[in-house]
Design a protein around this motif. Structure first.
Motif, PDB file in Angstrom:
ATOM      1  N   ASN A   5       0.825  -1.195  -0.046  1.00  0.00           N
ATOM      2  CA  ASN A   5       0.044   0.090  -0.063  1.00  0.00           C
ATOM      3  C   ASN A   5       0.871   1.178   0.010  1.00  0.00           C
ATOM      4  OD1 ASN A   5      -2.737  -0.965   0.016  1.00  0.00           O
ATOM      5  ND2 ASN A   5      -2.456  -1.698   2.207  1.00  0.00           N
ATOM      6  N   PRO A   6       0.458   2.332  -0.603  1.00  0.00           N
ATOM      7  CA  PRO A   6      -0.784   2.534  -1.440  1.00  0.00           C
ATOM      8  C   PRO A   6      -0.968   1.880  -2.811  1.00  0.00           C
ATOM      9  CG  PRO A   6       0.129   4.787  -0.614  1.00  0.00           C
ATOM     10  CD  PRO A   6       1.115   3.629  -0.340  1.00  0.00           C
ATOM     11  N   ILE A   7      -2.039   1.331  -3.010  1.00  0.00           N
ATOM     12  CA  ILE A   7      -2.116   0.697  -4.287  1.00  0.00           C
ATOM     13  C   ILE A   7      -2.298   1.684  -5.545  1.00  0.00           C
ATOM     14  CG2 ILE A   7      -3.038  -1.507  -3.507  1.00  0.00           C
ATOM     15  CD1 ILE A   7      -5.988  -0.405  -4.233  1.00  0.00           C
ATOM     16  N   ILE A   8      -2.689   2.959  -5.253  1.00  0.00           N
ATOM     17  CA  ILE A   8      -2.619   4.016  -6.075  1.00  0.00           C
ATOM     18  C   ILE A   8      -2.031   5.341  -5.473  1.00  0.00           C
ATOM     19  CG2 ILE A   8      -4.061   5.553  -7.498  1.00  0.00           C
ATOM     20  CD1 ILE A   8      -6.111   3.434  -7.765  1.00  0.00           C
ATOM     21  N   ARG A   9      -1.142   5.700  -5.813  1.00  0.00           N
ATOM     22  CA  ARG A   9       0.044   6.579  -5.034  1.00  0.00           C
ATOM     23  C   ARG A   9      -0.063   7.884  -5.607  1.00  0.00           C
ATOM     24  NH1 ARG A   9       4.616   3.717  -2.473  1.00  0.00           N
ATOM     25  NH2 ARG A   9       3.978   1.484  -2.392  1.00  0.00           N
ATOM     26  N   GLY A  10       0.121   8.967  -4.551  1.00  0.00           N
ATOM     27  CA  GLY A  10      -0.133  10.057  -4.863  1.00  0.00           C
ATOM     28  C   GLY A  10      -1.498  10.498  -4.586  1.00  0.00           C
ATOM     29  N   PHE A  11      -1.661  11.887  -4.648  1.00  0.00           N
ATOM     30  CA  PHE A  11      -3.081  12.397  -4.297  1.00  0.00           C
ATOM     31  C   PHE A  11      -4.257  11.662  -5.111  1.00  0.00           C
ATOM     32  CE2 PHE A  11      -5.661  15.972  -6.394  1.00  0.00           C
ATOM     33  CZ  PHE A  11      -6.992  15.936  -5.647  1.00  0.00           C
ATOM     34  N   HIS A  12      -4.980  10.774  -4.284  1.00  0.00           N
ATOM     35  CA  HIS A  12      -6.118   9.891  -5.054  1.00  0.00           C
ATOM     36  C   HIS A  12      -6.999   9.615  -3.569  1.00  0.00           C
ATOM     37  CE1 HIS A  12      -3.525   9.403  -8.514  1.00  0.00           C
ATOM     38  NE2 HIS A  12      -4.588   9.562  -9.108  1.00  0.00           N
ATOM     39  N   PRO A  13      -7.781  10.400  -2.992  1.00  0.00           N
ATOM     40  CA  PRO A  13      -8.374  10.135  -1.978  1.00  0.00           C
ATOM     41  C   PRO A  13      -9.751   9.787  -2.154  1.00  0.00           C
ATOM     42  CG  PRO A  13      -8.593  12.732  -2.540  1.00  0.00           C
ATOM     43  CD  PRO A  13      -7.701  11.991  -3.554  1.00  0.00           C
ATOM     44  N   ASP A  14     -10.656   9.273  -1.075  1.00  0.00           N
ATOM     45  CA  ASP A  14     -11.922   8.896  -1.108  1.00  0.00           C
ATOM     46  C   ASP A  14     -12.302   8.076  -2.221  1.00  0.00           C
ATOM     47  OD1 ASP A  14     -12.283  11.273   0.666  1.00  0.00           O
ATOM     48  OD2 ASP A  14     -12.363  12.635  -0.914  1.00  0.00           O
ATOM     49  N   PRO A  15     -11.527   6.849  -2.257  1.00  0.00           N
ATOM     50  CA  PRO A  15     -11.961   6.001  -3.235  1.00  0.00           C
ATOM     51  C   PRO A  15     -13.210   5.231  -3.014  1.00  0.00           C
ATOM     52  CG  PRO A  15     -10.561   4.995  -1.787  1.00  0.00           C
ATOM     53  CD  PRO A  15     -10.321   6.281  -1.103  1.00  0.00           C
ATOM     54  N   SER A  16     -13.769   4.837  -4.251  1.00  0.00           N
ATOM     55  CA  SER A  16     -15.089   4.138  -4.295  1.00  0.00           C
ATOM     56  C   SER A  16     -14.627   3.003  -5.388  1.00  0.00           C
ATOM     57  CB  SER A  16     -16.226   4.828  -4.755  1.00  0.00           C
ATOM     58  OG  SER A  16     -17.537   4.092  -4.763  1.00  0.00           O
ATOM     59  N   VAL A  17     -15.236   1.888  -5.021  1.00  0.00           N
ATOM     60  CA  VAL A  17     -14.944   0.638  -6.005  1.00  0.00           C
ATOM     61  C   VAL A  17     -16.312  -0.085  -6.522  1.00  0.00           C
ATOM     62  CG1 VAL A  17     -14.547  -1.001  -4.265  1.00  0.00           C
ATOM     63  CG2 VAL A  17     -13.354  -1.180  -6.544  1.00  0.00           C
ATOM     64  N   CYS A  18     -16.345  -0.649  -7.787  1.00  0.00           N
ATOM     65  CA  CYS A  18     -17.315  -1.686  -7.912  1.00  0.00           C
ATOM     66  C   CYS A  18     -16.863  -2.583  -9.150  1.00  0.00           C
ATOM     67  CB  CYS A  18     -18.479  -0.709  -8.750  1.00  0.00           C
ATOM     68  SG  CYS A  18     -17.914  -0.218 -10.674  1.00  0.00           S
ATOM     69  N   LYS A  19     -17.470  -3.735  -9.191  1.00  0.00           N
ATOM     70  CA  LYS A  19     -17.247  -4.918  -9.967  1.00  0.00           C
ATOM     71  C   LYS A  19     -18.102  -5.030 -11.230  1.00  0.00           C
ATOM     72  CE  LYS A  19     -17.914  -8.863  -8.290  1.00  0.00           C
ATOM     73  NZ  LYS A  19     -18.138 -10.050  -7.365  1.00  0.00           N
ATOM     74  N   ALA A  20     -17.496  -5.270 -12.651  1.00  0.00           N
ATOM     75  CA  ALA A  20     -18.325  -5.342 -13.654  1.00  0.00           C
ATOM     76  C   ALA A  20     -17.565  -6.716 -14.577  1.00  0.00           C
ATOM     77  CB  ALA A  20     -18.676  -4.294 -14.261  1.00  0.00           C
ATOM     78  N   GLU A  21     -18.307  -7.079 -15.592  1.00  0.00           N
ATOM     79  CA  GLU A  21     -17.962  -8.211 -16.340  1.00  0.00           C
ATOM     80  C   GLU A  21     -16.330  -7.834 -16.772  1.00  0.00           C
ATOM     81  OE1 GLU A  21     -20.577  -6.709 -16.825  1.00  0.00           O
ATOM     82  OE2 GLU A  21     -22.209  -8.227 -17.049  1.00  0.00           O
ATOM     83  N   GLU A  22     -16.086  -6.711 -16.958  1.00  0.00           N
ATOM     84  CA  GLU A  22     -14.688  -6.152 -17.450  1.00  0.00           C
ATOM     85  C   GLU A  22     -13.667  -6.283 -16.279  1.00  0.00           C
ATOM     86  OE1 GLU A  22     -17.208  -4.435 -17.733  1.00  0.00           O
ATOM     87  OE2 GLU A  22     -17.683  -4.089 -19.893  1.00  0.00           O
ATOM     88  N   GLY A  23     -14.228  -6.383 -15.094  1.00  0.00           N
ATOM     89  CA  GLY A  23     -13.046  -6.606 -13.780  1.00  0.00           C
ATOM     90  C   GLY A  23     -13.544  -5.404 -13.057  1.00  0.00           C
ATOM     91  N   TYR A  24     -12.689  -4.740 -12.225  1.00  0.00           N
ATOM     92  CA  TYR A  24     -12.823  -3.701 -11.217  1.00  0.00           C
ATOM     93  C   TYR A  24     -12.623  -2.221 -11.457  1.00  0.00           C
ATOM     94  CZ  TYR A  24     -12.591  -8.291  -8.766  1.00  0.00           C
ATOM     95  OH  TYR A  24     -12.668  -9.452  -8.444  1.00  0.00           O
ATOM     96  N   PHE A  25     -13.717  -1.401 -11.246  1.00  0.00           N
ATOM     97  CA  PHE A  25     -13.334  -0.080 -11.400  1.00  0.00           C
ATOM     98  C   PHE A  25     -13.245   0.754 -10.383  1.00  0.00           C
ATOM     99  CE2 PHE A  25     -15.010  -2.339 -15.234  1.00  0.00           C
ATOM    100  CZ  PHE A  25     -14.463  -1.577 -16.218  1.00  0.00           C
ATOM    101  N   LEU A  26     -12.536   1.859 -10.167  1.00  0.00           N
ATOM    102  CA  LEU A  26     -12.268   2.626  -9.086  1.00  0.00           C
ATOM    103  C   LEU A  26     -12.145   4.004  -9.494  1.00  0.00           C
ATOM    104  CD1 LEU A  26      -9.911   1.864  -6.030  1.00  0.00           C
ATOM    105  CD2 LEU A  26      -9.944   3.986  -7.126  1.00  0.00           C
ATOM    106  N   VAL A  27     -12.881   5.125  -8.613  1.00  0.00           N
ATOM    107  CA  VAL A  27     -12.618   6.535  -8.705  1.00  0.00           C
ATOM    108  C   VAL A  27     -12.223   7.032  -7.449  1.00  0.00           C
ATOM    109  CG1 VAL A  27     -14.453   6.603 -10.543  1.00  0.00           C
ATOM    110  CG2 VAL A  27     -15.217   6.789  -8.061  1.00  0.00           C
ATOM    111  N   THR A  28     -11.899   8.378  -7.675  1.00  0.00           N
ATOM    112  CA  THR A  28     -11.060   9.057  -6.622  1.00  0.00           C
ATOM    113  C   THR A  28     -11.792  10.452  -6.813  1.00  0.00           C
ATOM    114  OG1 THR A  28      -9.046   9.611  -7.428  1.00  0.00           O
ATOM    115  CG2 THR A  28      -9.290   7.433  -6.323  1.00  0.00           C
TER     116      THR A  28
END
Length: 507
Positions: A5-28
Motif C-alpha cells: 500500500n498504497p495501491i494508487i499512489r499520490g493524491f487519490h483520496p476518497d476511493p470508491s470501487v465496483c465490479k463488472a464483467e470487465e473487472g473492477y473499476f475505481l474512482v477518486t
C-alpha cells in the motif's frame, strides 16, 4: 503473497470501487483539478491502471475560480443492470451523477439532484434507486440522509429521512449501503479526515433502520497505531471479489514527522467477517505491506521510471490542469514530439487557470527532468518546472530574463513569503536547457544545464514548506508540473517541452 500500500499512489483520496464483467473499476476525488474524477481499472484489485476520467468536458463540469480544495468532492461508482453510475458533489453547485455503458469511453452530461450535502452514494432494491448523503439535521449536526431518486431525471421521490447520526465519532460522512446475507450494512467515515479518521459500520434488518452500531468499531483506523507508515486511514468502500473474498478500499496518508505533501492516497485491505456477522479489517489496522492468501496471480512490478516523449496528440490520463480545460493554452501538434505551453498573464498565484500541466507527486524520493526550448524576451516571461500544492504554496524553477541575461531562477512561494533565492546566467547561445528536480523526504533540489551530463545545483528548499497541514489545501496533494506565464502581461509566452521524465523510488 504480498502487496504494498498504497495501491494508487499520490493524491487519490476518497476511493470508491465496483465490479463488472470487465473487472473492477475505481474512482477518486479530484477537487479543483481537471479532468475530473480519475478512473482506474483492475483485474485483480491490486494492479491498477488509469483509463481516464469521468468528467472530461466543460458540459459536465465548471470549476472556474474554484477555491483550493473546492470543486469535486468524494465520488461513488456503482454498476447496475449494464450501466455504470458515478455520483459526486461539486461543492459550489450541488450533487449530480453521470452514466455510461462503456467505462473506457465517454460519460454522460450531468443529471442534477436537488439536495444539498456531500459524499453521495447509490443503492438499488426492487427496481428503486436510493441515495445516501452526508448532510446536517435540523439542529445543524452531521447526519446521514436517505431518499429515493429517479436516476433518469435526478428527481427526488418521496421523503428525505435521517437514517443515522453515526457511531459516536465526529464528522460522520462517506456513507455506503450494502445488503449482505439479507442484512443491511451502512458503512461511514468518522473522526475527520486527519489523524482521527476511521471507518465504522452499523447494520439493520430494514433499509431505513434503526441501525445497530458494530461493537468492534472502528473496523479500520490507524489513530492508535502511531508507528505505522500509513496514517489518517478512513473513508472506505467494500467490494467482494470473484472468489467470494471481501476487501476494503480506503484513503491514507504517508506523513513524515507528522506532515505530508503527497495527499491522501488509495489503499486496499482484506476484510474478515466475525462470527456475529460484522465486517472488519484484521486488528483494525492498515498496513503498508500486506500478506494474503486470497489472491491468485502475480503482483506487477511498479514502473519506477516513466518518460513521456509527447509523441501522441492527446495528454495521457495522468496529467491534470487547474480549474479550466486550458485547450487554448497547450498543444501537442504544433511541434511534433513536444508539448507547447502558451503562457498568458495568469500565474500560479492566481485562482484563474494558468498555463500549467502536471502530474501527481507519487513518492517523496523522485527525480523529475525535462528539456525546454524557451526564448524569453522580458523579465516577466518565464517557463519551466514547478512543484505545486496550491496558489500560495509552490516552487517555480524557470527560465526567464534577469539583468538583461537569459537565466534560470528558483522562486519559493510559502504563504505570504515569496522570494527568488537563487539564479544562474545561461550561455546566450544555448537554446535548449535541461531542468531537473530531485526530491527526498527532507528537501527538493533544483538542477539545470545545457546537457544532461553537466547539470549543476541551483538551489534547494524544504519539503515541509509545502506540507498540507500548513496550507490552503487540506484535501489535495503536490504536483510536478510544466508551466509558462507572462506574469500579469498579456504577452504570448510560448515554451516547448521535449519530454517529462519521472523516476520514483517506491518505499
Amino acid at each position: 503473497m504480498k502487496y504494498k500500500n498504497p495501491i494508487i499512489r499520490g493524491f487519490h483520496p476518497d476511493p470508491s470501487v465496483c465490479k463488472a464483467e470487465e473487472g473492477y473499476f475505481l474512482v477518486t476525488s479530484s477537487f479543483e483539478y481537471l479532468p475530473g474524477v480519475p478512473l482506474f481499472h483492475s483485474k485483480d484489485l491490486i494492479n491498477w491502471k488509469q483509463i481516464g476520467h469521468c468528467l472530461t468536458r466543460p458540459s459536465q463540469i465548471d470549476l472556474k475560480n474554484s477555491k483550493c480544495s473546492g470543486g469535486i468532492f468524494a465520488p461513488t461508482i456503482r454498476y447496475h443492470e449494464g450501466t455504470f453510475y458515478m455520483i459526486t458533489t461539486n461543492i459550489a453547485k450541488g450533487n449530480f451523477l453521470v452514466t455510461t455503458k462503456d467505462p473506457f469511453g465517454q460519460w454522460s452530461d450531468p443529471i442534477w439532484i436537488n439536495r444539498m450535502g456531500i459524499d453521495p452514494s447509490l443503492y438499488w432494491e426492487d427496481g428503486k434507486t436510493y441515495m445516501q448523503l452526508a448532510t446536517r439535521d435540523e439542529e445543524g449536526l452531521n447526519a446521514i440522509e436517505q431518499f429515493e431518486i429517479d436516476v433518469a431525471t435526478g428527481e427526488i421521490v418521496g421523503e428525505c429521512n435521517i437514517i443515522s447520526r453515526g457511531c459516536g465519532g465526529r464528522d460522520v460522512e462517506g456513507p455506503h449501503m450494502y445488503k449482505i446475507n439479507n442484512t443491511y450494512y451502512l458503512m461511514v467515515a468518522e473522526g475527520g479526515t486527519r489523524e482521527g479518521h476511521m471507518v465504522t459500520v452499523m447494520k439493520s434488518n430494514s433499509l431505513w433502520g434503526p441501525f445497530e452500531p458494530c461493537p468492534y468499531n472502528p473496523i479500520l483506523s490507524n489513530r492508535d497505531y502511531g508507528r505505522e507508515a500509513l496514517q489518517s486511514v478512513g473513508h472506505g468502500d467494500l467490494i467482494e471479489d470473484n472468489s467470494g473474498n471481501w476487501w476494503m478500499v480506503a484513503l491514507a496518508t504517508r506523513p513524515v514527522k507528522h506532515k505530508h505533501v503527497l495527499g491522501r492516497e488509495t489503499i486496499l485491505m482484506p476484510v474478515i467477517w466475525t462470527e456475529d456477522g460484522w465486517p472488519m479489517v484484521k486488528d483494525r489496522c492498515a498496513l503498508s505491506e500486506v500478506e494474503v492468501e486470497e489472491l491468485n496471480g502475480e503482483i506487477s512490478e511498479t514502473d519506477n521510471c516513466v518518460k513521456d516523449d509527447f509523441e501522441v496528440t492527446s495528454l495521457a490520463p495522468c496529467y491534470s490542469m487547474m480549474r479550466e480545460f486550458i485547450n487554448d493554452k497547450y498543444s501537442l501538434t504544433e511541434r511534433k514530439g513536444w508539448l507547447c505551453l502558451n503562457g498568458d498573464k495568469y500565474t500560479l498565484n492566481d485562482l484563474e487557470a494558468s498555463a500549467f500541466i502536471g502530474r501527481r507527486q507519487e513518492e517523496y524520493d523522485f527525480v523529475a527532468e525535462t528539456k525546454i526550448d524557451f526564448k524569453p524576451t522580458a523579465p516577466n516571461e518565464e517557463a519551466g518546472l514547478v512543484i505545486y500544492l496550491d496558489n500560495e504554496h509552490h516552487m517555480e524553477f524557470v527560465l526567464t530574463i534577469r539583468s538583461g541575461e537569459k537565466a534560470v531562477i528558483l522562486r519559493k512561494n510559502v504563504a505570504d513569503i515569496k522570494i527568488e533565492t537563487e539564479w544562474v546566467k545561461l550561455d546566450k547561445e544555448a537554446e535548449e536547457i535541461y531542468l531537473c528536480i530531485k526530491g527526498d523526504k527532507r528537501e527538493y533540489h533544483f538542477y539545470c544545464g545545457t546537457t544532461k551530463e553537466n547539470m549543476k545545483l541551483v538551489g534547494s528548499t524544504m519539503v515541509k514548506h509545502l506540507a498540507i497541514e500548513g496550507a490552503n489545501s487540506a484535501f489535495t496533494g503536490t504536483f510536478i508540473g510544466m508551466y509558462a506565464s507572462g506574469n500579469g502581461k498579456d504577452m504570448h509566452t510560448k515554451a516547448y517541452f521535449d519530454y517529462l521524465g519521472i523516476e520514483n523510488k517506491h518505499i
